[in-house]
Design an enzyme around this catalytic site. Structure first.
Site, short mmCIF file in Angstrom:
data_model
loop_
_atom_site.label_atom_id
_atom_site.label_comp_id
_atom_site.label_asym_id
_atom_site.label_seq_id
_atom_site.Cartn_x
_atom_site.Cartn_y
_atom_site.Cartn_z
N ARG A 261 0.80 -4.99 4.79
CA ARG A 261 1.68 -5.89 4.76
C ARG A 261 2.22 -6.58 5.98
NH1 ARG A 261 4.71 -7.55 0.93
NH2 ARG A 261 6.97 -7.04 1.88
N ASP B 128 9.28 -2.32 -4.86
CA ASP B 128 9.70 -1.85 -3.52
C ASP B 128 10.47 -0.72 -3.36
OD1 ASP B 128 9.94 -1.88 -0.57
OD2 ASP B 128 10.47 -3.94 -0.36
N GLU C 39 3.63 -12.33 -0.66
CA GLU C 39 5.05 -12.34 -0.97
C GLU C 39 5.66 -13.75 -0.78
OE1 GLU C 39 7.64 -9.65 1.36
OE2 GLU C 39 9.30 -9.95 -0.45
N TRP D 153 17.00 2.91 5.62
CA TRP D 153 17.58 1.51 4.59
C TRP D 153 16.41 0.93 3.97
CZ3 TRP D 153 16.86 -3.75 4.89
CH2 TRP D 153 17.50 -4.35 3.96
N ARG E 61 7.96 -8.81 -8.67
CA ARG E 61 8.47 -7.53 -8.10
C ARG E 61 9.73 -7.41 -8.95
NH1 ARG E 61 11.17 -6.47 -2.22
NH2 ARG E 61 13.12 -7.06 -3.28
N HIS F 81 10.97 0.70 -0.33
CA HIS F 81 11.85 0.26 0.99
C HIS F 81 12.04 1.62 1.70
CE1 HIS F 81 14.34 -2.38 3.52
NE2 HIS F 81 13.53 -3.28 2.93
N GLU G 24 5.44 -0.25 -2.76
CA GLU G 24 5.59 -0.54 -1.55
C GLU G 24 6.55 0.31 -0.77
OE1 GLU G 24 6.81 -4.70 -1.22
OE2 GLU G 24 7.86 -4.49 0.82
N GLU H 285 5.28 -4.00 6.53
CA GLU H 285 6.09 -5.54 6.82
C GLU H 285 6.91 -5.17 8.05
OE1 GLU H 285 8.88 -5.44 3.28
OE2 GLU H 285 10.32 -4.79 4.53
N TYR I 125 18.78 -1.50 -2.69
CA TYR I 125 17.99 -2.42 -2.13
C TYR I 125 17.44 -3.29 -3.16
CZ TYR I 125 13.83 -4.87 -0.36
OH TYR I 125 13.13 -5.94 -0.29
C1 GCO Z 1 10.28 -7.38 1.49
C2 GCO Z 1 11.16 -6.65 2.45
C3 GCO Z 1 12.44 -7.43 2.84
C4 GCO Z 1 13.34 -6.69 4.16
C5 GCO Z 1 13.79 -7.65 4.94
C6 GCO Z 1 14.22 -7.30 6.33
O1 GCO Z 1 9.69 -6.58 0.86
O2 GCO Z 1 10.52 -8.51 1.32
O3 GCO Z 1 11.30 -5.38 2.22
O4 GCO Z 1 13.65 -7.50 1.92
O5 GCO Z 1 14.16 -6.00 3.71
O6 GCO Z 1 12.80 -8.63 5.12
O7 GCO Z 1 14.48 -8.20 7.20
MG MG Z 2 9.53 -4.71 1.55
#
Ligand code: GCO
Ligand code: MG
Length: 402
Positions: A283, A210, A339, A402, A148, A212, A236, A262, A160
């Site tokens: 995820r 990602d 991951e 975020w 990634r 995010h 992602e 996630e 991020y």
């Molecule tokens: C990822 C995630 C993490 C999250 C984190 C939040 O793809 O691994 O986006 O980085 O931000 O797990 O607790």
């Molecule tokens: Mg993520």
């Protein structure tokens, strides 16, 4: 009949915070479950201690499905990350116990191996493009077949996914750090560095990215279309997923595969995404989506629609979850990728795990159960320290995802 005799909840911060449940049966068999919800640890610890532990004592640990239904339907209040993480911890610990009683690793109880190993991706990042490229080179040398890539957007502090220390750890401050965000700068910059990675390293490995949750559906559509030639394994969380329908618009514009889930906790949260084929990878994880029992249900639904798995595996998922994930990944027919961010040394002073990394793949322990251990004495050296995830604000000062 064996009974659940003891249920203990441990909260500690060995390198980062983890909540761990340990069940002990009247036969002396123990099982471990992860109950970590990043930045909201004590809510789950208290849910378990106050409302779940008293209901578990005396129950038959062999009745995993029944206990799952009892805790889910019996609470009346359904779904949600706190409830589903608490149920996950119990469920994971019960699978660990069942494996130990049967003398089999958990993947055998799930139907046995569907593959030789579990393909993983890890996180390359950089404060600028040259640093990102060096980091991608490092992961290639370590044998990763999937990487990634995230780089700091110029002028946008604390983008991020950019690592500061040994591993990427976003929950790093006693109160949430506030980070500025500019969608315009990101959309200008991110496609260029993904192209730079492909230009330098070619196409014989999987490249992931990602977003995010930062874009609107039409911005995400534009981004996905723009990076199509980079042949991403996935983009992602391109947009927040409370509104599952939002992904249709992204789909209509781009062939870049999409991964979501996630921070979603139940089959209902991904139902439309899956059944309407609005995503390519789901995820959801063992720890935040109700344990092995419920995750398997989500993955089976996904299999019907050719949606593959790509479980979350950041460092805020404890080695107990990582081990459980590898058992599930090895068994399910529609596995896609896992991951994987190795934990820091302090974490591994408290947890032991038989999970092995080799040639870009993870392999489970062959020990009965999950093959993980928790050293309660070692954990006492790392008292709980609250840490929060950052909050993003647009350049005009308003709160962003975020
Ligand atoms: C990822 C995630 C993490 C999250 C984190 C939040 O793809 O691994 O986006 O980085 O931000 O797990 O607790
Ligand atoms: Mg993520």
């Amino acid at each position: 009949m064996s009974k659940i005799e003891r249920a203990e909840v441990f909260v500690a911060s060995p390198g980062r915070s983890f909540v761990t449940l340990r069940l002990t049966t009247s036969d002396g068999v123990t099982g471990l479950g992860d109950a970590t919800l990043n930045g909201r640890e004590l809510a789950v610890a208290s849910y378990l201690r106050e409302h779940v532990v008293p209901l578990l004592i005396g129950r038959d640990p062999a009745r995993i499905e029944d206990i799952w239904q009892y805790l889910y339907r019996g609470a009346y209040w359904r779904r949600g990350p706190v409830t589903m993480t608490a149920i996950a911890a119990v469920d994971t610990a019960l699978w660990d116990i069942k494996g130990k009683v049967a003398g089999l690793p958990v993947y055998q109880l799930l139907g046995g191996r569907s593959r030789d190993g579990v393909l993983v991706y890890s996180h390359a990042s950089g404060a600028d493009v040259p640093e990102l490229l060096d980091d991608v080179a490092r992961f290639r040398e370590l044998g990763y077949q999937a990487i990634r890539a995230q780089a700091a957007v110029p002028g946008v502090g604390g983008t991020y996914g950019v690592r500061k220390g040994v591993v990427y750890e976003p929950a790093a401050t006693a109160l949430p750090e506030e980070q500025p965000w500019s969608t315009e700068s990101y959309l200008d910059f991110a496609p260029a560095y993904l192209e730079a990675v492909r230009e330098r390293f070619g196409f014989d490995f999987h490249l992931l990215h990602d977003v995010h949750h930062r874009l609107t559906p039409i911005e995400a559509a534009r981004f996905g279309k723009r990076v199509e030639d980079c042949r991403l394994f996935w983009m992602e969380d391109p947009t927040p997923a409370e509104n599952q329908e939002a992904f249709r618009l992204i789909r209509q514009h781009t062939t870049t595969p999409v991964a979501v889930g996630e921070n979603l906790s139940s089959i209902w949260d991904v139902q439309q995404l899956i059944t309407e084929q609005l995503i390519d990878y789901v995820r959801t994880t063992v720890v935040h989506a109700g344990g092995i029992t419920h995750l398997r249900r989500i993955f089976d639904l996904a299999a019907l629609y050719q949606v593959r798995t790509g479980s979350h595996g950041a460092t805020d998922l404890s080695p107990v979850t990582m081990a459980a994930a590898v058992h599930v990944d090895l068994a399910v027919p529609n596995f896609g990728i896992q991951e994987y961010m190795p934990h820091v040394a302090e974490t591994m002073e408290v947890f032991s795990s038989g999970v092995r990394f080799e040639n870009g793949m993870l392999h489970p322990s062959e020990e009965p159960g999950l093959g993980v251990g928790y050293d309660e004495k070692a954990a006492q050296r790392f008292p709980y320290e609250p840490r929060y995830l950052p909050v993003a604000r647009r350049l005009d000062g308003s709160v962003h995802d975020w």
